[in-house]
Design an enzyme around this catalytic site. Structure first.
Site, PDB file in Angstrom:
ATOM      1  CG  ASP A 137      -2.013   0.891   1.287  1.00 17.92           C
ATOM      2  OD1 ASP A 137      -2.377   1.392   0.212  1.00 17.92           O
ATOM      3  OD2 ASP A 137      -2.565   1.135   2.388  1.00 17.92           O
TER       4      ASP A 137
ATOM      5  CB  ALA B 146      -6.203   0.443   7.254  1.00 19.84           C
TER       6      ALA B 146
HETATM    7 ZN   LIG Z   1      -4.866   5.179   1.140  1.00 18.99          ZN
END
Ligand SMILES: [Zn+2]
Length: 284
Positions: A82, A231
């Site tokens: 990411d 997340a």
């Molecule tokens: Zn992001």
């Protein structure tokens, strides 16, 4: 079955009208339980790591065990790095074994974003690595203006030009979403998602999916959004599961036992997200 490239998985998701959860992991358990959740729901999943966690858990370790889990999984599992905030971080991710990386040049002027994305893709192509880029800036949910300021949203015309100039494999877009905990309920610009989907022929990515209302997430799936980064809510599911399970009176407690006890609630939370992203009930 098992390991799949992000690009291939997102194309499949686009064609079959489901959204893929990209779960941000921070430990062996978080990756393992995300894969188990996907197996139990019979859907594909993406395991991804934020490179800023490297001091806590080395990127190469996560790439290694996530790929091993993917190879052994009974459903397609992809592995991704990411938010690489620079060319160097993205290339380090390729070196560390990630088969897919994000280069985030979204805070740069358009031409510089194009340049750093192209440079990253040049290296990625040598290694057969997929590249996600970002246009329009996905800010922080802690700042109301980052959620509501439409000047930061992805422009359809610029997105077409950006994809043409860079050849990126997928594009993260800003459509009213932001990272972390939101100070107010986010309202996604669904018309913009629809227009972006119609204008581009690569998969679209939505960052900051934690705490976006379920209706908006499902509407985005139905409009053709493919990858959904989660997340904050995963981290919170761990925290809340520990809080509910831990016995504060027990002085000789066992962390190992505690981790085993929170596996079921955390996995169930991830399964809920997988069901949310799969309104048309695709199954492997
Ligand atoms: Zn992001």
């Amino acid at each position: 079955m098992a390991y799949i490239k992000v690009k291939e998985l997102l194309r499949h998701a686009t064609d079959h009208h489901y959204g893929v959860a990209a779960i941000n992991v921070f430990s062996y358990e978080s990756a393992c339980w995300a894969v188990r959740a996907a197996e139990q729901e019979h859907v594909p999943i993406i395991i991804q790591l934020y490179p800023g966690f490297d001091p806590h858990i080395a990127c190469r370790h996560v790439a290694s065990f996530a790929l091993d889990m993917a190879e052994k999984a009974s459903v397609p599992v992809a592995v991704h790095l990411d938010h690489s905030a620079s060319y160097e971080i993205a290339v380090a991710g390729i070196r560390d074994g990630f088969p897919s990386v994000m280069i985030d040049g979204s805070s740069l002027p358009f031409d510089e974003n194009v340049a750093v994305t192209r440079k990253t893709i040049e290296v990625a192509r040598i290694f057969g690595v997929d590249v996600e880029a970002e246009l329009g800036h996905v800010g922080s949910g802690s700042r109301a203006e980052d959620i509501t300021d439409t000047s930061k949203y992805t422009s359809i015309e610029e997105a077409v030009e950006f994809v043409r100039q860079t050849g990126c494999d997928s594009l993260a877009v800003a459509v009213g979403n932001a990272h972390g905990v939101y100070v107010q309920v986010p309202h996604l610009d669904l018309d913009r998602i629809k227009a972006l989907r119609a204008a581009l022929d690569i998969p679209l990515v939505l960052h900051g999916c934690s705490d976006i209302p379920d209706e908006s997430i499902q509407a985005s799936v139905n409009l053709g959004m493919s990858k959904f980064n989660i997340a904050t809510e995963i981290d919170r599911a761990f925290y809340q599961s520990v809080r509910r399970t831990i016995n504060m009176e027990e002085e000789k407690g066992s962390l190992f036992r505690l981790m085993n006890e929170i596996e079921a609630p955390v996995t169930e939370f991830i399964r809920g997200k997988l069901r949310l992203l799969n309104p048309n009930r695709y199954r492997v």
